[in-house]
Design an enzyme around this catalytic site. Structure first.
Site, mmCIF file in Angstrom:
data_model
loop_
_atom_site.group_PDB
_atom_site.id
_atom_site.type_symbol
_atom_site.label_atom_id
_atom_site.label_comp_id
_atom_site.label_asym_id
_atom_site.label_seq_id
_atom_site.Cartn_x
_atom_site.Cartn_y
_atom_site.Cartn_z
ATOM 1 N N LYS A 39 0.838 -1.216 0.000
ATOM 2 C CA LYS A 39 0.000 0.000 0.000
ATOM 3 C C LYS A 39 0.868 1.259 0.000
ATOM 4 O O LYS A 39 0.662 2.160 -0.800
ATOM 5 C CB LYS A 39 -0.938 0.012 1.229
ATOM 6 C CG LYS A 39 -1.863 -1.174 1.332
ATOM 7 C CD LYS A 39 -2.792 -1.071 2.525
ATOM 8 C CE LYS A 39 -2.094 -1.077 3.866
ATOM 9 N NZ LYS A 39 -1.403 -2.337 4.197
ATOM 10 N N ARG A 79 -10.068 1.528 8.332
ATOM 11 C CA ARG A 79 -9.730 0.145 8.665
ATOM 12 C C ARG A 79 -10.830 -0.528 9.467
ATOM 13 O O ARG A 79 -10.695 -1.710 9.808
ATOM 14 C CB ARG A 79 -8.488 0.174 9.542
ATOM 15 C CG ARG A 79 -7.216 -0.268 8.860
ATOM 16 C CD ARG A 79 -6.117 -0.036 9.863
ATOM 17 N NE ARG A 79 -5.007 -0.873 9.702
ATOM 18 C CZ ARG A 79 -3.846 -0.484 9.190
ATOM 19 N NH1 ARG A 79 -3.688 0.718 8.705
ATOM 20 N NH2 ARG A 79 -2.839 -1.310 9.165
ATOM 21 N N ARG A 99 11.835 -5.547 4.895
ATOM 22 C CA ARG A 99 11.531 -4.122 4.659
ATOM 23 C C ARG A 99 12.425 -3.194 5.480
ATOM 24 O O ARG A 99 12.670 -3.421 6.653
ATOM 25 C CB ARG A 99 10.076 -3.843 5.033
ATOM 26 C CG ARG A 99 9.778 -2.334 5.053
ATOM 27 C CD ARG A 99 8.337 -2.014 5.070
ATOM 28 N NE ARG A 99 7.679 -2.423 6.288
ATOM 29 C CZ ARG A 99 6.363 -2.322 6.462
ATOM 30 N NH1 ARG A 99 5.598 -1.832 5.505
ATOM 31 N NH2 ARG A 99 5.816 -2.706 7.587
ATOM 32 N N ARG A 117 11.065 -1.413 11.187
ATOM 33 C CA ARG A 117 9.960 -1.087 12.093
ATOM 34 C C ARG A 117 9.838 -2.118 13.214
ATOM 35 O O ARG A 117 9.996 -3.307 12.982
ATOM 36 C CB ARG A 117 8.644 -1.045 11.294
ATOM 37 C CG ARG A 117 8.400 0.314 10.664
ATOM 38 C CD ARG A 117 7.267 0.341 9.681
ATOM 39 N NE ARG A 117 6.034 -0.270 10.115
ATOM 40 C CZ ARG A 117 4.909 -0.276 9.390
ATOM 41 N NH1 ARG A 117 4.897 0.335 8.211
ATOM 42 N NH2 ARG A 117 3.818 -0.856 9.834
ATOM 43 N N ARG A 158 -0.918 -8.710 13.145
ATOM 44 C CA ARG A 158 -1.453 -7.659 12.259
ATOM 45 C C ARG A 158 -2.266 -8.282 11.119
ATOM 46 O O ARG A 158 -3.301 -7.752 10.734
ATOM 47 C CB ARG A 158 -0.306 -6.809 11.690
ATOM 48 C CG ARG A 158 0.234 -5.818 12.725
ATOM 49 C CD ARG A 158 1.616 -5.302 12.366
ATOM 50 N NE ARG A 158 1.679 -4.670 11.074
ATOM 51 C CZ ARG A 158 2.801 -4.551 10.355
ATOM 52 N NH1 ARG A 158 3.938 -5.036 10.809
ATOM 53 N NH2 ARG A 158 2.775 -3.943 9.203
HETATM 54 P P1 AP5 Z 1 4.773 -1.636 1.880
HETATM 55 O O1 AP5 Z 1 4.483 -0.777 0.705
HETATM 56 O O2 AP5 Z 1 5.509 -1.040 3.024
HETATM 57 O O3 AP5 Z 1 3.446 -2.378 2.376
HETATM 58 P P2 AP5 Z 1 2.179 -1.812 3.168
HETATM 59 O O4 AP5 Z 1 0.981 -2.491 2.601
HETATM 60 O O5 AP5 Z 1 2.176 -0.317 3.181
HETATM 61 O O6 AP5 Z 1 2.494 -2.422 4.587
HETATM 62 P P3 AP5 Z 1 2.352 -1.827 6.059
HETATM 63 O O7 AP5 Z 1 3.053 -2.830 6.949
HETATM 64 O O8 AP5 Z 1 2.856 -0.415 6.146
HETATM 65 O O9 AP5 Z 1 0.851 -1.883 6.265
HETATM 66 P P4 AP5 Z 1 0.082 -1.887 7.576
HETATM 67 O O10 AP5 Z 1 -1.284 -1.685 7.099
HETATM 68 O O11 AP5 Z 1 0.309 -3.061 8.454
HETATM 69 O O12 AP5 Z 1 0.805 -0.721 8.399
HETATM 70 P P5 AP5 Z 1 0.400 0.767 8.758
HETATM 71 O O13 AP5 Z 1 1.620 1.566 8.761
HETATM 72 O O14 AP5 Z 1 -0.769 1.225 7.968
HETATM 73 O O15 AP5 Z 1 5.576 -2.930 1.323
HETATM 74 C C1 AP5 Z 1 6.060 -3.924 2.210
HETATM 75 C C2 AP5 Z 1 7.437 -4.420 1.733
HETATM 76 O O16 AP5 Z 1 7.255 -5.116 0.492
HETATM 77 C C3 AP5 Z 1 8.445 -3.310 1.443
HETATM 78 O O17 AP5 Z 1 9.712 -3.752 1.808
HETATM 79 C C4 AP5 Z 1 8.354 -3.102 -0.097
HETATM 80 O O18 AP5 Z 1 9.578 -2.657 -0.647
HETATM 81 C C5 AP5 Z 1 8.015 -4.522 -0.562
HETATM 82 N N1 AP5 Z 1 7.147 -4.542 -1.745
HETATM 83 C C6 AP5 Z 1 6.097 -3.716 -2.030
HETATM 84 N N2 AP5 Z 1 5.519 -4.071 -3.179
HETATM 85 C C7 AP5 Z 1 6.199 -5.166 -3.645
HETATM 86 C C8 AP5 Z 1 6.076 -5.994 -4.791
HETATM 87 N N3 AP5 Z 1 5.123 -5.768 -5.722
HETATM 88 N N4 AP5 Z 1 6.950 -7.016 -4.943
HETATM 89 C C9 AP5 Z 1 7.917 -7.247 -3.999
HETATM 90 N N5 AP5 Z 1 8.087 -6.481 -2.908
HETATM 91 C C10 AP5 Z 1 7.241 -5.455 -2.715
HETATM 92 O O19 AP5 Z 1 -0.138 0.567 10.254
HETATM 93 C C11 AP5 Z 1 0.758 0.244 11.307
HETATM 94 C C12 AP5 Z 1 -0.012 0.248 12.635
HETATM 95 O O20 AP5 Z 1 -0.544 1.574 12.889
HETATM 96 C C13 AP5 Z 1 -1.241 -0.673 12.693
HETATM 97 O O21 AP5 Z 1 -0.887 -2.003 13.050
HETATM 98 C C14 AP5 Z 1 -2.095 0.047 13.758
HETATM 99 O O22 AP5 Z 1 -1.620 -0.239 15.051
HETATM 100 C C15 AP5 Z 1 -1.853 1.523 13.464
HETATM 101 N N6 AP5 Z 1 -2.834 2.067 12.499
HETATM 102 C C16 AP5 Z 1 -2.575 2.578 11.264
HETATM 103 N N7 AP5 Z 1 -3.704 2.977 10.670
HETATM 104 C C17 AP5 Z 1 -4.718 2.708 11.526
HETATM 105 C C18 AP5 Z 1 -6.133 2.857 11.463
HETATM 106 N N8 AP5 Z 1 -6.738 3.380 10.376
HETATM 107 N N9 AP5 Z 1 -6.867 2.458 12.525
HETATM 108 C C19 AP5 Z 1 -6.282 1.953 13.638
HETATM 109 N N10 AP5 Z 1 -4.947 1.764 13.758
HETATM 110 C C20 AP5 Z 1 -4.167 2.134 12.710
#
Ligand code: AP5
Length: 216
Positions: A15, A90, A129, A162, A173
């Protein structure tokens, strides 16, 4: 042209990677709830301290805190013509709050982009990552390495792993995604807004599929 778009998918689906590229192509701000929480953590704000308790366990931060934070961000001038939301909404309550906020401004969601990736691939992606300290740009040791080890190509800031990318936290997660966020997929599908993309392809292939799915 603008417009409001949502990118949804499990942790590690890509994402953040895709939202950074699409936001630039579509000339709209990339609003990542996870990045805003992490900025608050780094700056040791009260919000950051509260969010950390949940993030470290792989749980969702409570709706009231999250909704207020994202709506405040969306109320800023640069989001007047649209935004690309990554990681929000979410939960059903967050989805309702977003629709109500947009409706009040006479705006609407143009499309919800679902990035689908099998669970075993998610763990591989998250364990390799590296994230940039300044802006949250993401790299992968194998799939998308930085030009210089440990340094962000875009802004030169140091890269770190992270805390919530530990295997047991990642598994939690993914479980939280299935229980609390996956139901939103059906909700947006029933509204005719959902566009599904195969996220297991290369980063470039996923970008083209997403660009074909939206008309920004
Ligand atoms: P990346 O692009 O970083 O993936 P992502 O989907 O953004 O993963 P996240 O871990 O950031 O998502 P998340 O939803 O768990 O975390 P968030 O920060 O929102 O890609 C991942 C890896 O793969 C990278 O190394 C990249 O280079 C590689 N990659 C990408 N595309 C690829 C491809 N096509 N092929 C190969 N490799 C690839 O949330 C974190 C925490 O914050 C949550 O757990 C929660 O506690 C809190 N939080 C955030 N938002 C909310 C909300 N709305 N409500 C409540 N709590 C929330």
């Amino acid at each position: 042209m603008g417009g409001f778009y949502i990118i949804i998918g499990p942790p590690g689906a890509g994402k953040g990677t895709q939202a950074t590229i699409l936001a630039e192509k579509c000339k709209i701000p990339h609003i990542s709830s996870g990045n805003i929480f992490r900025e608050n953590l780094q700056n040791r704000t009260e919000l950051g301290k509260r969010a950390k308790e949940y993030m470290d366990k792989g749980e969702l931060v409570p709706d009231d805190i999250t909704i207020q934070m994202v709506i405040n961000r969306l109320s800023q001038q640069d989001c007047e013509n649209g935004a690309l939301l990554d990681g929000f909404p979410r939960t059903p309550l967050q989805a309702e709050a977003l629709s109500a906020f947009l409706a009040e401004k006479g705006k609407q969601i143009e499309a919800v982009l679902l990035i689908e990736v099998p669970a075993e691939e998610l763990i591989d992606r998250l364990s390799g990552r590296w994230t940039c300290k300044a802006e949250g740009h993401v790299y992968h040791l194998k799939y998308n390495p930085p030009k210089k080890d440990g340094i962000c190509d875009i802004d030169g800031s140091p890269l770190y792993q992270r805390d919530d990318d530990k295997r047991e936290t990642v598994e939690q997660r993914i479980k939280v995604y299935k229980d609390q966020t996956a139901p939103l997929v059906e909700y947006y599908e029933s509204k005719g807004l959902l566009k599904k993309v195969d996220g297991s392809k290369t980063i470039e292939e996923v970008t083209s599929a997403l660009m074909n799915a939206i008309k920004c």
